[in-house]
Motif scaffolding. Structure first.
Motif, PDB file in Angstrom:
ATOM      1  N   ILE A  13      34.199  79.653  63.961  1.00  0.00           N
ATOM      2  CA  ILE A  13      34.574  78.805  62.827  1.00  0.00           C
ATOM      3  C   ILE A  13      33.597  79.058  61.684  1.00  0.00           C
ATOM      4  O   ILE A  13      32.390  78.889  61.844  1.00  0.00           O
ATOM      5  N   HIS A  14      34.129  79.521  60.546  1.00  0.00           N
ATOM      6  CA  HIS A  14      33.324  79.673  59.340  1.00  0.00           C
ATOM      7  C   HIS A  14      33.677  78.535  58.405  1.00  0.00           C
ATOM      8  O   HIS A  14      34.792  78.472  57.879  1.00  0.00           O
ATOM      9  N   TRP A  15      32.727  77.645  58.224  1.00  0.00           N
ATOM     10  CA  TRP A  15      32.980  76.441  57.425  1.00  0.00           C
ATOM     11  C   TRP A  15      31.745  76.137  56.609  1.00  0.00           C
ATOM     12  O   TRP A  15      30.641  76.004  57.160  1.00  0.00           O
ATOM     13  N   GLY A  34      35.697  85.333  51.813  1.00  0.00           N
ATOM     14  CA  GLY A  34      35.460  84.059  51.135  1.00  0.00           C
ATOM     15  C   GLY A  34      34.032  83.558  51.145  1.00  0.00           C
ATOM     16  O   GLY A  34      33.531  83.042  50.136  1.00  0.00           O
ATOM     17  N   GLU A  35      33.352  83.706  52.275  1.00  0.00           N
ATOM     18  CA  GLU A  35      32.009  83.128  52.397  1.00  0.00           C
ATOM     19  C   GLU A  35      30.966  83.937  51.618  1.00  0.00           C
ATOM     20  O   GLU A  35      29.821  83.507  51.495  1.00  0.00           O
ATOM     21  N   TRP A  36      31.396  85.081  51.066  1.00  0.00           N
ATOM     22  CA  TRP A  36      30.494  85.918  50.260  1.00  0.00           C
ATOM     23  C   TRP A  36      30.638  85.644  48.765  1.00  0.00           C
ATOM     24  O   TRP A  36      30.070  86.345  47.944  1.00  0.00           O
ATOM     25  N   ILE A  37      31.386  84.611  48.386  1.00  0.00           N
ATOM     26  CA  ILE A  37      31.719  84.405  46.969  1.00  0.00           C
ATOM     27  C   ILE A  37      30.473  84.231  46.097  1.00  0.00           C
ATOM     28  O   ILE A  37      30.392  84.788  45.002  1.00  0.00           O
ATOM     29  N   LYS A  82      24.615  77.400  59.574  1.00  0.00           N
ATOM     30  CA  LYS A  82      24.155  77.823  58.251  1.00  0.00           C
ATOM     31  C   LYS A  82      24.591  79.257  58.042  1.00  0.00           C
ATOM     32  O   LYS A  82      24.249  80.130  58.839  1.00  0.00           O
ATOM     33  N   HIS A  83      25.369  79.514  56.993  1.00  0.00           N
ATOM     34  CA  HIS A  83      25.754  80.894  56.687  1.00  0.00           C
ATOM     35  C   HIS A  83      24.797  81.459  55.635  1.00  0.00           C
ATOM     36  O   HIS A  83      23.762  80.851  55.342  1.00  0.00           O
ATOM     37  N   HIS A  84      25.144  82.633  55.085  1.00  0.00           N
ATOM     38  CA  HIS A  84      24.230  83.301  54.149  1.00  0.00           C
ATOM     39  C   HIS A  84      23.918  82.438  52.916  1.00  0.00           C
ATOM     40  O   HIS A  84      22.882  82.622  52.285  1.00  0.00           O
ATOM     41  N   PHE A 180      23.370  85.138  65.671  1.00  0.00           N
ATOM     42  CA  PHE A 180      22.651  85.625  64.486  1.00  0.00           C
ATOM     43  C   PHE A 180      23.485  86.720  63.833  1.00  0.00           C
ATOM     44  O   PHE A 180      24.437  87.224  64.430  1.00  0.00           O
ATOM     45  N   ASP A 181      23.121  87.094  62.599  1.00  0.00           N
ATOM     46  CA  ASP A 181      23.961  88.059  61.868  1.00  0.00           C
ATOM     47  C   ASP A 181      23.142  88.848  60.854  1.00  0.00           C
ATOM     48  O   ASP A 181      22.046  88.433  60.468  1.00  0.00           O
ATOM     49  N   THR A 182      23.685  89.946  60.420  1.00  0.00           N
ATOM     50  CA  THR A 182      23.146  90.838  59.366  1.00  0.00           C
ATOM     51  C   THR A 182      21.622  91.022  59.414  1.00  0.00           C
ATOM     52  O   THR A 182      20.913  90.636  58.478  1.00  0.00           O
ATOM     53  N   PRO A 183      21.124  91.645  60.467  1.00  0.00           N
ATOM     54  CA  PRO A 183      19.662  91.867  60.570  1.00  0.00           C
ATOM     55  C   PRO A 183      19.206  93.021  59.670  1.00  0.00           C
ATOM     56  O   PRO A 183      18.780  94.059  60.141  1.00  0.00           O
ATOM     57  N   GLY A 222      30.976  95.814  65.289  1.00  0.00           N
ATOM     58  CA  GLY A 222      31.035  95.420  63.884  1.00  0.00           C
ATOM     59  C   GLY A 222      32.113  94.355  63.708  1.00  0.00           C
ATOM     60  O   GLY A 222      32.913  94.104  64.616  1.00  0.00           O
ATOM     61  N   ASP A 223      32.155  93.727  62.541  1.00  0.00           N
ATOM     62  CA  ASP A 223      33.188  92.731  62.265  1.00  0.00           C
ATOM     63  C   ASP A 223      34.568  93.400  62.376  1.00  0.00           C
ATOM     64  O   ASP A 223      34.820  94.425  61.743  1.00  0.00           O
ATOM     65  N   ASN A 224      35.431  92.821  63.188  1.00  0.00           N
ATOM     66  CA  ASN A 224      36.785  93.352  63.404  1.00  0.00           C
ATOM     67  C   ASN A 224      36.785  94.778  63.957  1.00  0.00           C
ATOM     68  O   ASN A 224      37.763  95.502  63.784  1.00  0.00           O
TER      69      ASN A 224
END
Ligand code: H79
Length: 559
Positions: A13-15, A34-37, A82-84, A180-183, A222-224
């Motif tokens: 869930i990305h919220w 979307g979350e990179w806007i 917490k996202h980016h 965790f993500d994007t190291p 990787g993503d997808n």
């Protein structure tokens, strides 16, 4: 790891505040996810944080979200704590930049979700962006509000990441894993330190591969990203239902229920977990298209879940054209996505006691096990009913007399085709210092030396003339560069050609990672049985990002 291996299927869930933009900025629909806007539009922090003043998801219902995950057949739930963008979606004492202190909503949804998951028997997990943080002056990747040169990444880990992880791991009960993500900036030492920190606070909590430097408890595609062939070890593919992760009202590129199920089955056959994302709105509502698709997946899972949960990957090194295989004890599940009257499974040494349909245990499937000495080929042939029992994927259960034993030599399909993947090839690299490697999906990586080559032993059922196709790839986000030429040979027969990007593959696997089919010439194989296929590089364009990237070599019988 056991709960995670058994689970196979989870909800992502990305919220966050980005949902309040619906993907629009200054009245215009934005590109990208979307979350990179904030990053894409370089939105100043003082403007972005205004989104919080109107973030009021009054329709949020933790029990409903968890019920949907459960209905879909998902066993764990991973939500962005917490996202980016740096905004905490829970009540954090580290700063006021969180959902309880900064929004009119003023509730802690993570408290409610933790409770609902516990009640429903779903493993509750957090996504936490440990590297990028566009709010913190020392976090990575915000270079429009902050001066990169003045950043102290270690201070960010100490003053924000660790205190917040402590909150998440001490105030919400047992947590299944931290995603965790994007190291991108984190050092190896810092990754190891974070992993230890998580394990110290909750010894049972897993750490995702993207903590960085390969030190996680399991690995992430990787993503997808879909692995091209079988993989070794514990892997997970994070994936979307459309293209975005965070809610974007204009993204209608929904994957069909059939595609989602075929991806799930493909991944399960490779022993890979599938964590599938929904992006709720700023009202707290999961888009109805997502709900509909997930319920359809769930209906299939209720009947066929035995072939997914708690299974192991296929024991074969090749994948088959008719579907995928999973195993559990002395059962082999054939997950048939390409229904046909005659289904062939080569290389099975173990005697089969009976074959049944998973959706109807009364149905016996007639079969025959044979050995062809000319091709040195064991073959199981099943006679399937004309009507497929399920429109997406039908499951046949093979009940075995003994533990499974198979011949793992890639064997020609019954229609004559044979795809070969680099991951199962033998690598020949006379000069070890420039040995090619493989990327996550199993394509070649860093193939820059012409002295490197690949070979596969194969088994041929039907000799004859074959078209040789080479599937080339490229690095995601990077342009294709021409200038490679390769030779494929079988015995003395060989064919050579340059690689181009003219013929883009439309396969599901290639939806996010471009693949290009290149037809070289034809080759003749004149007897059945074992042969060796060799792939050599004649020319490599060393300016191509990632070197010569080969995804597959395919033999296709010439009509
Ligand atoms: O949380 C979801 C994504 O936001 C996050 N991972 C999933 C689970 C993610 N998206 N992209 N990335 C991680 C990697 C970033 C890639 C980049 Fe780019 C390539 C950054 C710059 C070039 C994509 C394309 C973003 C901006 C342009």
């Amino acid at each position: 790891m056991q709960w995670w291996r058994d689970a196979r299927f989870g909800m992502f869930i990305h919220w966050g505040l980005y949902a309040a933009t619906k993907g629009y900025w200054n009245g215009k629909e934005t590109e990208g996810i979307g979350e990179w806007i904030m990053h894409r539009e370089k939105i100043p922090l003082r403007e972005y944080r205004q989104l919080a003043t109107r973030f009021n998801p009054t329709r949020f219902d933790a029990a409903a979200w968890v019920a949907l995950a459960k209905d879909a057949g998902m066993k764990y739930l991973v939500i962005t704590a917490k996202h980016h963008d740096g905004f905490a979606m829970y009540d954090s004492a580290v700063s006021d930049y969180d959902i309880v202190d900064a929004t009119p909503f003023a509730r802690d949804p993570m408290k409610e979700l933790a409770k609902a998951c516990k009640k429903a028997g779903i493993t509750f997990c957090f996504y936490y962006s440990q590297d990028q943080d566009w709010e913190d002056p020392n976090g990575s990747w915000n270079d429009w509000d902050y001066d990169e040169k003045k950043k102290n990444f270690a201070a960010y880990l100490r003053d924000k990441v660790k205190p917040q992880l402590r909150e998440l791991l001490t105030q919400y009960g047992p947590i299944g894993l931290i995603w965790f993500d994007t190291p991108f900036s984190i050092t190896r030492k810092q990754s190891i330190d974070l992993k230890r920190y998580v394990h110290r606070l909750q010894p049972g909590c897993l750490v995702s591969g993207r903590v960085g430097h390969g030190v996680g408890d399991y690995e992430s595609m990787g993503d997808n990203q879909i692995p091209v062939g079988q993989v070794q070890g514990d892997w997970e593919t994070p994936a979307t239902l459309n293209d975005t992760w965070g809610y974007k009202s204009g993204d209608r590129n929904w994957k069909s229920t059939e595609t989602l199920l075929h991806l799930l089955v493909d991944l399960a056959g490779k022993g890979v977990n599938y964590v599938l994302n929904v992006g709720p709105t700023d009202q707290g509502v999961i888009p109805s298209t997502s709900v509909k698709r997930l319920k359809e997946v769930g209906a299939w899972m209720r009947v066929h879940g035995e072939a997914i949960y708690g299974t192991e990957a296929s024991p074969y090194s090749q994948t088959f054209d008719w579907g995928r295989i999973t195993t559990k004890g002395r059962r082999l599940y054939l997950l048939v996505t390409g229904w046909r009257r005659k289904l062939n499974l080569p290389g099975l040494y173990t005697p089969v006691k009976k074959a049944t349909m998973l959706n109807d245990r009364g149905t016996r499937i007639p079969f025959e096990q044979s050995y062809n000495p000319l091709a040195d080929l064991h073959d199981l042939e099943l006679a399937l009913p004309a009507r497929k029992p399920n429109k997406y994927c039908s499951v046949i259960v093979l009940h075995l007399e003994e533990p499974i034993r198979v011949d793992t030599t890639p064997t020609q399909f019954s229609d004559g085709r044979l795809p070969l993947y680099p991951g199962t090839a033998e690598v020949h690299a006379p000069r070890n210092n420039r040995r090619l490697s493989f990327d996550e999906r199993g394509a070649t990586a860093n193939w820059t030396a012409k002295s490197n080559w690949l070979s596969w032993n194969i088994k041929v059922r039907e000799p004859g003339r074959f078209d040789v196709q080479v599937i080339a790839g490229k690095l995601r986000y990077r342009a294709w560069k021409p200038g490679h030429a390769v030779t494929v040979s079988v015995g003395r027969a060989k064919t050579t050609g340059r690689l181009t990007n003219r013929n883009r593959s439309t396969s599901r696997r290639a939806q996010y990672d471009d693949e290009f089919t290149n037809r070289l010439g034809t080759i003749q194989i004149d007897r059945p049985g074992t042969h060796t296929v060799k792939l050599r590089a004649d020319t490599i364009n060393r300016a191509a990002p990632g070197g010569l990237i080969i995804v597959a070599v395919e033999l296709v019988p010439k009509q």
